[in-house]
Design a protein around this motif. Structure first.
Motif, mmCIF file in Angstrom:
data_model
loop_
_atom_site.group_PDB
_atom_site.id
_atom_site.type_symbol
_atom_site.label_atom_id
_atom_site.label_comp_id
_atom_site.label_asym_id
_atom_site.label_seq_id
_atom_site.Cartn_x
_atom_site.Cartn_y
_atom_site.Cartn_z
ATOM 1 N N LEU A 157 0.861 -1.471 0.110
ATOM 2 C CA LEU A 157 -0.146 -0.249 0.010
ATOM 3 C C LEU A 157 1.136 1.493 -0.038
ATOM 4 C CD1 LEU A 157 -2.226 -0.854 2.574
ATOM 5 C CD2 LEU A 157 -2.798 -0.865 -0.180
ATOM 6 N N ALA A 158 0.131 2.563 -0.691
ATOM 7 C CA ALA A 158 1.184 3.465 -0.818
ATOM 8 C C ALA A 158 1.052 4.228 1.040
ATOM 9 C CB ALA A 158 -0.331 4.497 -1.091
ATOM 10 N N ALA A 159 2.623 4.854 1.198
ATOM 11 C CA ALA A 159 2.686 5.697 2.251
ATOM 12 C C ALA A 159 1.444 6.320 2.490
ATOM 13 C CB ALA A 159 4.259 5.939 1.961
ATOM 14 N N GLY A 160 1.241 5.895 3.793
ATOM 15 C CA GLY A 160 0.256 6.688 4.470
ATOM 16 C C GLY A 160 -0.693 5.968 4.942
ATOM 17 N N ALA A 161 -0.973 4.700 4.815
ATOM 18 C CA ALA A 161 -1.937 3.653 4.169
ATOM 19 C C ALA A 161 -2.319 3.559 5.498
ATOM 20 C CB ALA A 161 -1.568 3.017 3.266
ATOM 21 N N GLN A 162 -3.479 4.074 6.744
ATOM 22 C CA GLN A 162 -4.241 3.417 7.773
ATOM 23 C C GLN A 162 -4.575 2.521 7.361
ATOM 24 O OE1 GLN A 162 -3.149 5.948 10.851
ATOM 25 N NE2 GLN A 162 -3.654 7.275 9.598
ATOM 26 N N ASN A 163 -5.781 2.025 8.889
ATOM 27 C CA ASN A 163 -6.772 0.827 8.948
ATOM 28 C C ASN A 163 -7.020 -0.088 7.814
ATOM 29 O OD1 ASN A 163 -7.303 4.616 10.129
ATOM 30 N ND2 ASN A 163 -7.519 2.707 10.997
ATOM 31 N N ALA A 164 -6.222 -0.168 7.717
ATOM 32 C CA ALA A 164 -6.005 -1.692 5.845
ATOM 33 C C ALA A 164 -6.993 -3.084 6.474
ATOM 34 C CB ALA A 164 -5.244 -1.703 5.321
ATOM 35 N N ARG A 177 -3.207 10.777 4.151
ATOM 36 C CA ARG A 177 -2.249 11.506 3.411
ATOM 37 C C ARG A 177 -2.860 13.176 2.595
ATOM 38 N NH1 ARG A 177 4.497 9.760 2.971
ATOM 39 N NH2 ARG A 177 4.454 9.586 5.354
ATOM 40 N N ASP A 178 -3.897 11.606 2.076
ATOM 41 C CA ASP A 178 -4.632 12.802 0.893
ATOM 42 C C ASP A 178 -6.141 12.450 1.418
ATOM 43 O OD1 ASP A 178 -2.096 12.877 -0.829
ATOM 44 O OD2 ASP A 178 -2.727 10.981 -1.666
ATOM 45 N N GLY A 179 -6.045 12.035 2.343
ATOM 46 C CA GLY A 179 -7.677 12.160 2.480
ATOM 47 C C GLY A 179 -8.458 11.697 2.326
ATOM 48 N N LEU A 195 -12.506 7.552 -2.867
ATOM 49 C CA LEU A 195 -13.327 8.296 -1.936
ATOM 50 C C LEU A 195 -13.190 10.395 -0.642
ATOM 51 C CD1 LEU A 195 -15.831 5.726 -1.393
ATOM 52 C CD2 LEU A 195 -16.569 7.753 -3.301
ATOM 53 N N PRO A 196 -12.979 11.148 -1.195
ATOM 54 C CA PRO A 196 -13.089 12.005 -0.187
ATOM 55 C C PRO A 196 -12.935 12.377 0.944
ATOM 56 C CG PRO A 196 -13.271 12.629 -2.775
ATOM 57 C CD PRO A 196 -14.238 11.691 -2.543
ATOM 58 N N VAL A 197 -12.385 12.718 1.877
ATOM 59 C CA VAL A 197 -12.938 12.434 3.090
ATOM 60 C C VAL A 197 -13.454 13.805 3.438
ATOM 61 C CG1 VAL A 197 -12.332 12.311 5.718
ATOM 62 C CG2 VAL A 197 -11.147 10.673 3.698
ATOM 63 N N PRO A 198 -15.081 14.511 4.268
ATOM 64 C CA PRO A 198 -15.039 15.497 3.808
ATOM 65 C C PRO A 198 -14.104 16.440 4.975
ATOM 66 C CG PRO A 198 -16.670 14.051 5.347
ATOM 67 C CD PRO A 198 -15.715 13.505 4.009
ATOM 68 N N GLY A 219 -10.453 16.444 9.152
ATOM 69 C CA GLY A 219 -10.151 16.202 7.450
ATOM 70 C C GLY A 219 -9.180 14.570 7.265
ATOM 71 N N TYR A 220 -8.847 14.283 8.576
ATOM 72 C CA TYR A 220 -7.373 13.662 8.569
ATOM 73 C C TYR A 220 -8.844 12.094 8.778
ATOM 74 C CZ TYR A 220 -3.492 10.688 10.438
ATOM 75 O OH TYR A 220 -2.107 10.177 9.935
ATOM 76 N N ALA A 221 -8.464 11.712 7.485
ATOM 77 C CA ALA A 221 -9.125 10.049 7.836
ATOM 78 C C ALA A 221 -9.157 8.873 8.533
ATOM 79 C CB ALA A 221 -9.381 9.297 6.184
#
Length: 274
Positions: A157-164, A177-179, A195-198, A219-221
């Protein structure tokens, strides 16, 4: 809202062992992760019991499987097992990396000997099932699979991926990182979703913000949970919850609990009918 006041839990400051960081349901008992302590509540969120362990450091994710509750100990790159029948910690594993290889190093959580309190991988979530134990973190580079003997990279997964976590035939994760909430469903990419985080304002994030800065911005997921094969829920900062439709590639709704950027929904779980 559940309020738990304990002097062992840090409620202020940046990162560390602050607040509640994980949730799991086992029968009629709700388990919450709080720094170096495991808390138990009934379905009315009345406190039942709590357990501490010297090797539990900055606990993040929880997962229930086959009579065990597995806890991610982010502060020392470990996973601990808690026997739900005997109410005790009965197994632990330190996750180590040597360049591109990962290895599981088991140890006794009841012993004074164990790994150093050093977080090199930023472990933050766990997902256990019939196919094995999946562990991920900020610096693991992807979703790791432990089959009981070896520890291997299941999905990069890309850097910054969480909760996979696994959803159907794909992988769902937060791209903090990209929201974005991302889903990769197959090798052809026909089910890939972003899907963008609001956000509350267009300028909440700066292009060059580091991870620590983003965690205090809006807006941090944070946290993910599959409601069905195609509908998922995710938390965010400030404390809010959003529901997404993967099939329709759209956000269905958002519920905001506060605009305080120091409060967050860290993990999400389905409370099934008893």
């Amino acid at each position: 809202m559940v309020e738990h006041i304990d002097q062992d839990i840090e409620w202020f400051g940046e990162e560390g062992g602050r607040g509640l960081r994980g949730i799991a349901l086992a029968g009629d008992t709700i388990y919450l992760a709080a720094s170096n302590r495991l808390l138990a509540f009934d379905r009315q969120f009345r406190p039942m019991d709590s357990w501490a362990n010297p090797h539990l450091a900055d606990c993040r994710g929880l997962s229930v499987y086959d009579g065990k509750l597995y806890l991610v100990s982010s502060g020392n790159d470990s996973v601990l097992s808690f026997d739900l029948a005997e109410k005790r910690f009965d197994w632990a594993m330190n996750v180590r990396r040597d360049r591109f290889r990962f290895s599981p190093v088991p140890y006794d959580p009841a012993s004074e000997e164990g790994p150093l309190r050093v977080s090199k991988l930023g472990l933050n979530d766990i997902d256990c099932g019939e196919s094995g134990m999946y562990v991920s973190g900020r610096d693991t580079g992807g979703l790791l699979l432990f089959n009981g003997e070896s520890l291997q990279m299941a999905v990069e997964l890309a850097a910054g991926a969480q909760n996979a976590r696994r959803v159907r035939t794909g992988v769902l994760f937060n791209d903090s990182r990209d929201g974005l909430v991302r889903y990769s469903g197959d090798d052809e990419g026909s089910e890939d979703r972003a899907l963008p985080v609001p956000f509350y304002a267009a300028g909440d994030h700066d292009e060059f913000d580091d991870d620590a800065t983003r965690m205090l911005r809006r807006g941090y997921a944070r946290g993910l949970c599959a409601l069905s094969g195609h509908v998922v829920a995710g938390g965010m900062t400030p404390a809010s919850l959003a529901v997404y439709d993967l099939r329709g590639n759209r956000r269905l709704l958002t519920v905001s609990f506060t605009r305080n950027v120091k409060e967050a929904v860290n993990f999400v779980e389905v409370l099934k009918a008893s």
